[in-house]
Scaffold this active site. Structure first.
Site, PDB file in Angstrom:
ATOM      1  N   CYS A  18      -2.068  -2.630   7.205  1.00  0.00           N
ATOM      2  CA  CYS A  18      -1.674  -2.674   8.832  1.00  0.00           C
ATOM      3  C   CYS A  18      -2.038  -1.265   9.101  1.00  0.00           C
ATOM      4  O   CYS A  18      -2.175  -0.525   8.349  1.00  0.00           O
ATOM      5  CB  CYS A  18      -0.329  -2.969   8.788  1.00  0.00           C
ATOM      6  SG  CYS A  18       0.863  -1.699   8.123  1.00  0.00           S
ATOM      7  N   GLU A  36       0.747  -1.188  -0.019  1.00  0.00           N
ATOM      8  CA  GLU A  36       0.066  -0.164   0.105  1.00  0.00           C
ATOM      9  C   GLU A  36       0.897   1.190  -0.135  1.00  0.00           C
ATOM     10  O   GLU A  36       0.834   2.308  -0.728  1.00  0.00           O
ATOM     11  CB  GLU A  36      -1.012   0.146   1.123  1.00  0.00           C
ATOM     12  CG  GLU A  36      -1.916  -1.126   1.381  1.00  0.00           C
ATOM     13  CD  GLU A  36      -1.201  -2.410   2.268  1.00  0.00           C
ATOM     14  OE1 GLU A  36      -2.132  -3.160   2.618  1.00  0.00           O
ATOM     15  OE2 GLU A  36      -0.125  -2.545   2.274  1.00  0.00           O
TER      16      GLU A  36
END
Length: 145
Positions: A90, A66
């Site tokens: 996360c 990401e």
């Protein structure tokens, strides 16, 4: 999601290959990322281990898919975009997603659902009003679209 899955295959991580794809409001791809070491850091010189002394594991070195997608975008502004990612982000990636202005997260797997990092991510996304949803389309339809 098909592009995120394809980009995940580029990761050299022998345990967890994650890929991400950011699309704009017209569903045009504006960024792709996969988990790997920072540019200039050799995949052969840093560890891929998951256990051991912290500096002897992959965790202090790996850039998540990401974050790589956000940093490697081909558009100056990704506000309002959607990120497709093969693994629920996360907490560190959640912060980067919110700060970049991404409006929606579509994830394939939530295998760390019970972890504190994923709970923190859920809290961050809820407070920042970032929509999250599990990918539900059959992959064959997604690849045809």
């Amino acid at each position: 999601m098909g592009v995120a899955l394809l980009s995940a295959q580029r990761s050299k991580d022998p345990n967890t290959q994650v890929g991400s794809c950011i699309v704009d409001g017209r569903r045009r791809i504006v960024a792709i990322g996969y988990s790997g070491f920072p540019t200039g850091c050799s995949d052969d010189d840093l560890p891929w281990e998951r256990e051991g002394a912290f500096l002897d594991t992959k965790y202090p070195y790996v850039c998540h898919a990401e974050l790589n997608a956000i940093l490697n975008r081909n558009s100056a502004d990704i506000s309002g975009c959607t990120i497709y990612t093969t693994l629920y982000p996360c907490n560190e990636c959640a912060k980067a997603i919110v700060q970049s202005g991404i409006a929606e997260v579509v994830y394939l797997s939530d295998k760390h659902r019970d972890s504190e990092t994923d709970e923190a991510s859920r809290r961050i996304f809820a407070m920042a009003r970032v929509l999250t949803r599990k990918f539900a389309e059959p992959l064959s339809i997604a690849l045809e679209a």
